[in-house]
Design an enzyme around this catalytic site. Structure first.
Site, PDB file in Angstrom:
ATOM      1  N   GLY A 131      41.933  34.544  44.352  1.00 39.07           N
ATOM      2  CA  GLY A 131      42.088  33.273  45.071  1.00 39.07           C
ATOM      3  C   GLY A 131      43.077  32.386  44.345  1.00 39.07           C
ATOM      4  N   TYR A 154      43.778  32.094  41.397  1.00 33.52           N
ATOM      5  CA  TYR A 154      44.515  32.710  40.282  1.00 33.52           C
ATOM      6  C   TYR A 154      45.591  33.682  40.748  1.00 33.52           C
ATOM      7  CZ  TYR A 154      41.613  30.540  36.649  1.00 33.52           C
ATOM      8  OH  TYR A 154      40.996  29.640  35.811  1.00 33.52           O
ATOM      9  N   VAL A 164      34.942  30.078  44.768  1.00 31.77           N
ATOM     10  CA  VAL A 164      33.556  30.580  44.649  1.00 31.77           C
ATOM     11  C   VAL A 164      32.818  29.832  43.532  1.00 31.77           C
ATOM     12  CG1 VAL A 164      34.077  32.494  43.052  1.00 31.77           C
ATOM     13  CG2 VAL A 164      32.201  32.706  44.684  1.00 31.77           C
ATOM     14  N   ASP A 165      33.560  29.377  42.531  1.00 33.10           N
ATOM     15  CA  ASP A 165      32.968  28.588  41.429  1.00 33.10           C
ATOM     16  C   ASP A 165      32.291  27.338  42.003  1.00 33.10           C
ATOM     17  OD1 ASP A 165      34.453  27.400  38.272  1.00 33.10           O
ATOM     18  OD2 ASP A 165      32.380  27.772  38.867  1.00 33.10           O
ATOM     19  N   SER A 208      39.811  36.534  40.581  1.00 34.17           N
ATOM     20  CA  SER A 208      41.236  36.225  40.384  1.00 34.17           C
ATOM     21  C   SER A 208      42.092  36.294  41.644  1.00 34.17           C
ATOM     22  CB  SER A 208      41.884  37.141  39.317  1.00 34.17           C
ATOM     23  OG  SER A 208      41.547  36.683  38.022  1.00 34.17           O
ATOM     24  N   ASP A 260      28.697  35.312  51.819  1.00 30.91           N
ATOM     25  CA  ASP A 260      28.760  34.181  50.873  1.00 30.91           C
ATOM     26  C   ASP A 260      27.919  34.598  49.669  1.00 30.91           C
ATOM     27  OD1 ASP A 260      27.384  30.768  50.900  1.00 30.91           O
ATOM     28  OD2 ASP A 260      28.323  31.980  49.328  1.00 30.91           O
ATOM     29  N   ILE A 261      28.547  34.826  48.540  1.00 30.74           N
ATOM     30  CA  ILE A 261      27.853  35.391  47.358  1.00 30.74           C
ATOM     31  C   ILE A 261      26.693  34.499  46.929  1.00 30.74           C
ATOM     32  CG2 ILE A 261      29.304  34.295  45.584  1.00 30.74           C
ATOM     33  CD1 ILE A 261      29.325  37.070  44.161  1.00 30.74           C
TER      34      ILE A 261
HETATM   35  N1  APR Z   1      31.444  34.047  48.311  1.00 25.34           N
HETATM   36  C1  APR Z   1      32.202  35.112  47.946  1.00 25.34           C
HETATM   37  N2  APR Z   1      33.516  35.039  47.664  1.00 25.34           N
HETATM   38  C2  APR Z   1      34.093  33.815  47.801  1.00 25.34           C
HETATM   39  C3  APR Z   1      33.377  32.663  48.185  1.00 25.34           C
HETATM   40  C4  APR Z   1      32.000  32.818  48.452  1.00 25.34           C
HETATM   41  N3  APR Z   1      31.238  31.778  48.844  1.00 25.34           N
HETATM   42  N4  APR Z   1      34.259  31.600  48.216  1.00 25.34           N
HETATM   43  C5  APR Z   1      35.457  32.093  47.882  1.00 25.34           C
HETATM   44  N5  APR Z   1      35.374  33.426  47.618  1.00 25.34           N
HETATM   45  C6  APR Z   1      36.439  34.368  47.274  1.00 25.34           C
HETATM   46  C7  APR Z   1      37.842  33.953  47.586  1.00 25.34           C
HETATM   47  O1  APR Z   1      38.121  34.151  48.966  1.00 25.34           O
HETATM   48  C8  APR Z   1      38.612  34.913  46.692  1.00 25.34           C
HETATM   49  O2  APR Z   1      38.745  36.157  47.345  1.00 25.34           O
HETATM   50  O3  APR Z   1      36.425  34.522  45.865  1.00 25.34           O
HETATM   51  C9  APR Z   1      37.668  35.109  45.487  1.00 25.34           C
HETATM   52  C10 APR Z   1      38.146  34.444  44.193  1.00 25.34           C
HETATM   53  O4  APR Z   1      38.802  33.232  44.513  1.00 25.34           O
HETATM   54  P1  APR Z   1      38.589  31.901  43.631  1.00 25.34           P
HETATM   55  O5  APR Z   1      37.223  31.383  43.861  1.00 25.34           O
HETATM   56  O6  APR Z   1      39.749  31.011  43.923  1.00 25.34           O
HETATM   57  O7  APR Z   1      38.642  32.415  42.112  1.00 25.34           O
HETATM   58  P2  APR Z   1      39.890  32.827  41.210  1.00 25.34           P
HETATM   59  O8  APR Z   1      41.048  33.303  42.011  1.00 25.34           O
HETATM   60  O9  APR Z   1      39.292  33.742  40.182  1.00 25.34           O
HETATM   61  O10 APR Z   1      40.316  31.445  40.535  1.00 25.34           O
HETATM   62  C11 APR Z   1      39.408  30.868  39.617  1.00 25.34           C
HETATM   63  O11 APR Z   1      39.456  28.729  40.677  1.00 25.34           O
HETATM   64  O12 APR Z   1      37.566  27.737  41.500  1.00 25.34           O
HETATM   65  C12 APR Z   1      38.451  27.745  40.442  1.00 25.34           C
HETATM   66  O13 APR Z   1      37.134  27.070  38.543  1.00 25.34           O
HETATM   67  C13 APR Z   1      37.766  28.179  39.165  1.00 25.34           C
HETATM   68  O14 APR Z   1      39.658  27.696  37.779  1.00 25.34           O
HETATM   69  C14 APR Z   1      38.927  28.745  38.386  1.00 25.34           C
HETATM   70  C15 APR Z   1      39.767  29.404  39.463  1.00 25.34           C
END
Ligand code: APR
Length: 179
Positions: free
Chosen positions: A125, A127, A39-40, A123, A16-17
């Protein structure tokens, strides 16, 4: 700095980052820097409400760009908010924009004397970016950067699930074999 040492400075981990005690964690943000799910959401929840206030001061962030804030209640000193591309099939500049997220985050890290940094799989997840091509871009950009910067000590590529972890490890092995 030989190749071996350079590969030693990249650690692929499953974690978990938000829990990592590093100088900077990178957030997979949106252009409004308004927080979100994935992750945001985890980073904003862990950092506390001051993070959103700090993001509001920053205004927007274009796709492929990154902006930096303090980490507030996170163990990490900084959060670098990078905005990845939404996957649209791969011929709308997504690869270059994703690569830019890593380059711009590393540039900001250097400006703030960051020695240890952690990236999520930007990106891949919400995206929708295909995992293996995204991992190839992440590893390529980090390696190219580390070849010309000896000051950055460790780059963690943080995978949240087993599939991501195995894909990143596979890509890393392919990269090392090719060198
Ligand atoms: N720690 C590390 N990685 C994580 C965590 C965590 N706690 N939670 C999720 N992830 C991973 C996901 O499994 C995925 O592999 O982060 C990666 C990116 O996924 P997303 O968080 O969905 O980000 P992204 O695909 O870049 O989409 C960004 O989603 O949350 C919204 O506000 C954000 O609009 C933006 C979009």
């Amino acid at each position: 700095m030989g190749n071996k040492d350079m590969f030693n400075r990249i650690n692929i981990i499953q974690a978990d980052i938000a829990a990592l005690n590093v100088d900077a964690i990178v957030n997979a943000a949106n252009r409004a820097l308004s927080g979100g799910g994935g992750v945001d959401g985890v980073i904003h929840r862990a950092a506390g409400p001051e993070l959103l206030q700090a993001c509001r001061q920053l205004g927007r962030c274009e796709t492929g760009q990154a902006k930096i804030t303090p980490g507030f209640r996170l163990p990490a000193r900084y959060v670098i908010h990078a905005v990845g591309p939404v996957w649209q099939g791969g011929d709308k500049g997504e690869p270059d924009l994703l690569a830019s997220c890593y380059r711009e985050s590393l540039r900001l890290a250097r400006q703030h004397d960051v020695k240890t940094i952690a990236f999520p799989a930007i990106s891949t997840g919400a995206y929708g970016y295909p995992l293996k091509p995204a991992a190839q871009i992440a590893i390529q950009e980090v390696i190219v950067y580390l070849e010309q910067d000896q000051s950055l000590e460790i780059v963690f590529l943080v995978c949240f699930d087993r599939k991501s972890y195995e894909t990143y490890q596979q890509v890393m092995n392919e990269y090392e074999d090719a060198r």
